[in-house]
Design an enzyme around this catalytic site. Structure first.
Site, PDB file in Angstrom:
ATOM      1  N   HIS A  86       0.820  -1.215   0.000  1.00  0.00           N
ATOM      2  CA  HIS A  86       0.000   0.000   0.000  1.00  0.00           C
ATOM      3  C   HIS A  86       0.857   1.271   0.000  1.00  0.00           C
ATOM      4  O   HIS A  86       0.506   2.271   0.628  1.00  0.00           O
ATOM      5  CB  HIS A  86      -0.942   0.034   1.215  1.00  0.00           C
ATOM      6  CG  HIS A  86      -1.932  -1.092   1.250  1.00  0.00           C
ATOM      7  ND1 HIS A  86      -3.179  -1.005   0.684  1.00  0.00           N
ATOM      8  CD2 HIS A  86      -1.853  -2.337   1.766  1.00  0.00           C
ATOM      9  CE1 HIS A  86      -3.828  -2.146   0.863  1.00  0.00           C
ATOM     10  NE2 HIS A  86      -3.041  -2.983   1.504  1.00  0.00           N
TER      11      HIS A  86
ATOM     12  N   TYR B 152       0.780  -3.617  12.209  1.00  0.00           N
ATOM     13  CA  TYR B 152       0.725  -2.208  11.796  1.00  0.00           C
ATOM     14  C   TYR B 152       1.506  -1.314  12.755  1.00  0.00           C
ATOM     15  O   TYR B 152       2.244  -0.422  12.326  1.00  0.00           O
ATOM     16  CB  TYR B 152      -0.740  -1.746  11.681  1.00  0.00           C
ATOM     17  CG  TYR B 152      -1.441  -2.365  10.479  1.00  0.00           C
ATOM     18  CD1 TYR B 152      -1.644  -3.746  10.415  1.00  0.00           C
ATOM     19  CD2 TYR B 152      -1.871  -1.598   9.415  1.00  0.00           C
ATOM     20  CE1 TYR B 152      -2.264  -4.328   9.320  1.00  0.00           C
ATOM     21  CE2 TYR B 152      -2.504  -2.172   8.312  1.00  0.00           C
ATOM     22  CZ  TYR B 152      -2.696  -3.543   8.281  1.00  0.00           C
ATOM     23  OH  TYR B 152      -3.297  -4.113   7.201  1.00  0.00           O
TER      24      TYR B 152
ATOM     25  N   ASN C 225     -10.311  -2.715   2.518  1.00  0.00           N
ATOM     26  CA  ASN C 225      -9.981  -2.778   1.092  1.00  0.00           C
ATOM     27  C   ASN C 225     -11.251  -2.586   0.282  1.00  0.00           C
ATOM     28  O   ASN C 225     -12.349  -2.615   0.839  1.00  0.00           O
ATOM     29  CB  ASN C 225      -9.387  -4.150   0.745  1.00  0.00           C
ATOM     30  CG  ASN C 225      -7.907  -4.274   1.114  1.00  0.00           C
ATOM     31  OD1 ASN C 225      -7.212  -3.266   1.271  1.00  0.00           O
ATOM     32  ND2 ASN C 225      -7.438  -5.487   1.238  1.00  0.00           N
TER      33      ASN C 225
HETATM   34 FE1  HDE Z   1      -2.501  -4.626   5.678  1.00  0.00          FE
HETATM   35  N1  HDE Z   1      -0.675  -3.828   6.134  1.00  0.00           N
HETATM   36  N2  HDE Z   1      -1.887  -6.403   6.424  1.00  0.00           N
HETATM   37  N3  HDE Z   1      -4.259  -5.501   5.130  1.00  0.00           N
HETATM   38  N4  HDE Z   1      -3.123  -2.909   4.934  1.00  0.00           N
HETATM   39  C1  HDE Z   1      -0.318  -2.569   5.909  1.00  0.00           C
HETATM   40  O1  HDE Z   1       0.804  -1.243   7.466  1.00  0.00           O
HETATM   41  C2  HDE Z   1      -0.777  -6.612   7.142  1.00  0.00           C
HETATM   42  C3  HDE Z   1      -4.650  -6.766   5.391  1.00  0.00           C
HETATM   43  C4  HDE Z   1      -4.352  -2.606   4.473  1.00  0.00           C
HETATM   44  O2  HDE Z   1      -3.111   3.610   4.001  1.00  0.00           O
HETATM   45  C5  HDE Z   1       1.010  -2.242   6.501  1.00  0.00           C
HETATM   46  O3  HDE Z   1       1.134   0.950   7.779  1.00  0.00           O
HETATM   47  C6  HDE Z   1      -0.721  -7.965   7.612  1.00  0.00           C
HETATM   48  C7  HDE Z   1      -6.061  -6.924   5.221  1.00  0.00           C
HETATM   49  C8  HDE Z   1      -4.404  -1.231   4.052  1.00  0.00           C
HETATM   50  O4  HDE Z   1      -1.462   3.409   5.431  1.00  0.00           O
HETATM   51  C9  HDE Z   1       1.436  -3.544   7.177  1.00  0.00           C
HETATM   52  C10 HDE Z   1      -1.854  -8.569   7.134  1.00  0.00           C
HETATM   53  C11 HDE Z   1      -6.507  -5.697   4.835  1.00  0.00           C
HETATM   54  C12 HDE Z   1      -3.146  -0.722   4.302  1.00  0.00           C
HETATM   55  C13 HDE Z   1       0.261  -4.430   6.899  1.00  0.00           C
HETATM   56  C14 HDE Z   1      -2.584  -7.572   6.388  1.00  0.00           C
HETATM   57  C15 HDE Z   1      -5.382  -4.829   4.787  1.00  0.00           C
HETATM   58  C16 HDE Z   1      -2.364  -1.787   4.856  1.00  0.00           C
HETATM   59  C17 HDE Z   1       1.998  -1.652   5.568  1.00  0.00           C
HETATM   60  C18 HDE Z   1      -2.278 -10.001   7.315  1.00  0.00           C
HETATM   61  C19 HDE Z   1      -7.950  -5.304   4.479  1.00  0.00           C
HETATM   62  C20 HDE Z   1      -2.651   0.671   4.023  1.00  0.00           C
HETATM   63  C21 HDE Z   1       2.062  -0.180   5.951  1.00  0.00           C
HETATM   64  C22 HDE Z   1      -2.295 -10.440   8.674  1.00  0.00           C
HETATM   65  C23 HDE Z   1      -8.837  -5.411   5.620  1.00  0.00           C
HETATM   66  C24 HDE Z   1      -2.921   1.588   5.188  1.00  0.00           C
HETATM   67  C25 HDE Z   1       1.298  -0.055   7.135  1.00  0.00           C
HETATM   68  C26 HDE Z   1      -2.471   2.983   4.853  1.00  0.00           C
HETATM   69  C27 HDE Z   1      -1.037  -1.649   5.258  1.00  0.00           C
HETATM   70  C28 HDE Z   1       0.204  -5.668   7.370  1.00  0.00           C
HETATM   71  C29 HDE Z   1      -3.779  -7.867   5.719  1.00  0.00           C
HETATM   72  C30 HDE Z   1      -5.504  -3.467   4.365  1.00  0.00           C
HETATM   73  C31 HDE Z   1       2.751  -4.138   6.730  1.00  0.00           C
HETATM   74  C32 HDE Z   1       0.394  -8.562   8.451  1.00  0.00           C
HETATM   75  C33 HDE Z   1      -6.877  -8.189   5.442  1.00  0.00           C
HETATM   76  C34 HDE Z   1      -5.582  -0.503   3.453  1.00  0.00           C
HETATM   77  O5  HDE Z   1       1.605  -3.357   8.548  1.00  0.00           O
END
Ligand code: HDE
Length: 689
Positions: free
Chosen positions: A77, A364, A150
């Site tokens: 993202h 996060y 999402n």
């Molecule tokens: Fe994320 N995800 N994610 N994700 N995600 C990040 O956090 C993560 C998941 C989503 O505009 C990271 O600050 C793991 C689902 C959005 O700043 C990180 C898992 C959904 C954004 C991270 C998921 C999301 C992130 C990278 C599985 C939909 C952008 C930068 C356990 C519900 C937020 C950050 C923004 C961002 C980890 C799965 C949506 C790496 C470990 C499910 C919209 O922390």
């Protein structure tokens, strides 16, 4: 140095450069220590051709700060646009929660929303085939609530421990460093073909959902089940939804590819222009509420994030709206530094046991510590709560607060004002009984990987099904390893045999691959038409853009009629001419242009009018940008209004006629056709799988 010499130095330092024209009341340029800077163009040298001096603290401060300007981009993202706005509750959920933001009707809460792609780096294009992240920070009276979803309601995997592998497979391949922002490559499909639980999400990715026309036209989903807790401590499950007031709309793949070249910032520009012009994007906020007893009756496990709850099973209740009405002042300070964490929830809310969500609760915060470099990232203005907050956490890198007094602990007897617990209003977890054996276990109820993938496919219109089949063919054609292509078609056989046949034919496979073993029998669910994009498109020009292509000698009256009607219907209108300075019309007057033809292909607009003199058409017939303009508008199923000159250009371009290629005289017919896409036309312009 004598006064004389000092003066001379001052003069010499400008080295023959033009002095800047100074207009207005400028702030004084200073160092970070507040020292006024006399010369920002020349570093300090021993003499005019001599070495630069180490003592030049102004040079060193400036360059050092510049060298440190970048922070690590988000691992996923990274590419995004953000905007400020507000959330307003229209219906209270008092029965279900004590959270004020969900109970105080009419109250406006400031928000910051960041909408992203997933796979590409921060400088990547806005329009890859990709899921869009939909993150909202709500600055409530009771603390910040981050709802990070999402535009797809399900996820690839069922357990957080798989996330790093998934992301490594999606990202550019490590040895070659490409492809950027694309799933169409071997490592992604290799991983997916070995991960049957991904099949449902992959169907969404191959659908038109991942090719949004605008960020203002996407849905948002919280994905996981969360809990709400009421006054009595009773908890109810909840799924969160954002629904765009402009309706859903997607682009066509060929159009998307061309948009990526024409305007890599297509979505960011669109959002910026909409907000700047006062056309504020708006979403309804809706919830699905259900109890444990109801969940026990679902033919799937709601704690499995690869499943959605069909609206037909648990209807959506619209309880509020979000409006984005202010572009950030500074991209880095706000959109880049905003730090979302799913663990940021409020009293009256709680998490569910969804194992993916549980992993996110750690990831996060950990990511923010790394990216922003300090446990004080909550003090950055975009992250700071707008309600009072205080505790005994102290110090750390970049501490901005200056707590007073000698007490930094609790309980204490030395301060009457230091922060204390508030058992009555403070955050309480839902009192849930947990029983069972510890272990690395996946429940049996998580084993059905194909039924909802099938439901999604059969819920689509025939046009959308054809787009999906073609998307699979496109993506798998970029995969070099035959066994991966075959494995994917094998999975598709569980989802829909016709889809598998179409993809196998599109890949020219010699024989139909075997189905992999499925851990569960594929269930036949009722189609859910709420899962379509076409079905959720609104017949409207609101928020859309109509282009009028003009050239020397075009008819000003016709242009005006079309322009007025399109504006009346809610559209933005852009005049495009061969030259950016505009064109002289038939009556001798000059019409300004919003863009130059070569830089403004029709992919950037929702409908086009081609108003040309016969001579103008003749000139443009030698211009490939003009030929492509009309061919693409037709090929991308858009309405086209033409006068005689326009017709002449269409003839040269070989564009046929149909009911959405209309005479510019018939403005009403043009506006009606412009409000939608001509799906019936598609089979005449494209061979789909
Ligand atoms: Fe994320 N995800 N994610 N994700 N995600 C990040 O956090 C993560 C998941 C989503 O505009 C990271 O600050 C793991 C689902 C959005 O700043 C990180 C898992 C959904 C954004 C991270 C998921 C999301 C992130 C990278 C599985 C939909 C952008 C930068 C356990 C519900 C937020 C950050 C923004 C961002 C980890 C799965 C949506 C790496 C470990 C499910 C919209 O922390």
């Amino acid at each position: 140095m004598s006064n004389e010499k000092h003066k001379k130095n001052k003069e010499k330092s400008k080295g023959g450069e033009l002095h800047q024209v100074v207009k207005g009341d400028h702030a004084t340029l200073t160092t970070n220590q507040g020292v006024p800077i006399a010369d920002n163009q020349n570093s300090l040298k021993a003499n005019s051709h001599g070495p630069t001096l180490l003592e030049d603290f102004i040079l060193r401060e400036k360059i050092t700060h510049f060298d440190h300007e970048r922070i690590p981009e988000r691992i996923v993202h990274a590419r995004a646009s953000g905007a400020h706005g507000y959330f307003e509750l229209t219906e209270s959920l008092e029965k279900y929660t004590t959270a004020k933001i969900l109970t105080e009707v009419g109250e406006q809460t400031p928000v910051f929303s960041r909408i992203s792609t997933v796979a590409g780096g921060s400088g990547s294009i806005d329009t890859p085939r990709d899921v869009r992240g939909f993150a909202v920070k709500l600055y409530t009276k009771e603390g910040n609530w981050d709802l990070i979803g999402n535009n797809v309601p399900v996820f690839f995997i069922q357990d957080a421990i798989k996330f790093p592998d998934l992301v490594h497979a999606i990202k550019m391949e490590p040895d070659r460093g490409f492809p950027q922002a694309a799933t169409a490559h071997d490592t992604f499909w290799d991983y997916i073909s070995l991960t049957p639980e991904s099949m449902h999400m992959v169907m969404w990715i191959m659908s038109d959902r991942t090719l949004p026309r605008s960020l203002r036209m996407i849905e948002g989903f919280g994905v996981h089940s969360f809990r709400l807790i009421n006054e009595k401590g009773e908890s109810t499950f909840v799924k969160y939804h954002w629904r765009p007031v402009l309706g859903l709309q997607s682009t066509i793949w060929d159009e998307t590819v061309k948009i990526s070249g024409a305007d890599p910032d297509y979505h960011r520009r669109d959002l910026f222009e909409a907000i700047e012009s006062g056309n504020f994007p708006e979403w309804e906020f809706a919830v699905q509420l259900f109890t444990q007893e109801e969940a026990d009756q679902f033919p799937f496990d709601h704690l499995d994030p690869t499943k959605l709850i069909p609206e037909e099973l648990v209807p959506l209740k619209v309880i509020g709206k979000m409006v984005l009405d202010r572009w950030p002042n500074n991209f880095f300070a706000e959109t880049e530094q905003v730090a979302f964490c799913p663990s940021h929830i409020l009293p009256g809310m709680d998490f569910s046991n969804d194992p993916l969500l549980q992993g996110r609760l750690h990831s996060y915060h950990d990511t923010q510590l790394f990216r922003l470099g300090s446990p004080n990232f909550h003090q950055i203005p975009i992250n700071a709560p707008k309600c009072p907050f205080s505790n005994h956490q102290r110090d750390g890198y970049m501490q901005m607060d200056q707590p007073v007094g000698r007490v930094a602990y609790e309980p204490n007897s030395l301060s009457e004002t230091s922060p204390r617990e508030t058992p009555l209003h403070g955050f309480q977890s839902a009192a849930i009984t947990e029983l069972g054996e510890k272990g690395r276990i996946r429940p049996e109820s998580f084993s059905d990987h194909y039924s909802q993938a099938r439901m999604f496919y059969v819920s689509q219109t025939t046009y959308e099904q054809a787009h999906m089949a073609s998307a699979f063919v496109f993506e798998l054609s970029k995969v070099e390893h035959l066994h991966i292509r075959e494995a994917m078609v094998g999975h598709l056989r569980h989802i829909d045999q016709d889809l598998a046949n179409r993809v196998a034919a599109g890949l020219a496979l010699d024989k139909m691959p075997e189905k992999p073993i499925s851990a569960a029998i594929v269930q036949e669910f009722e189609p859910s038409h709420a899962l379509q994009v076409i079905g959720k498109m609104k017949d409207t020009l609101k928020g859309r853009c109509v282009c009028i292509l003009i050239a020397e000698g075009s008819d000003g009256d016709v242009i005006k009629k079309i322009k007025d009607a399109a504006i009346e219907a809610g559209a933005t209108v852009k005049i495009i001419a061969p030259k950016v300075g505009g064109a002289k019309l038939a009556d001798g007057s000059k019409m300004d242009a919003d863009g130059q033809l070569a830089g403004s292909p029709s992919v950037l607009f929702d409908a086009v009018a081609v108003i040309l003199s016969v001579d103008g058409a003749k000139t443009l017939s030698k211009e490939s940008a003009a030929i492509d303009f009309v061919r693409d508008a037709f090929g991308h199923l858009k309405a086209i209004a033409i006068d005689d000159g326009g017709q002449a250009l269409l003839n040269i371009a070989g564009v046929k006629e149909d009911q959405a290629v209309v005479s510019a005289e018939n403005v009403e017919a043009f506006i009606t056709a412009a409000k939608t896409r001509q799906w019936e036309r598609e089979k005449s312009v494209r061979i789909l799988a």
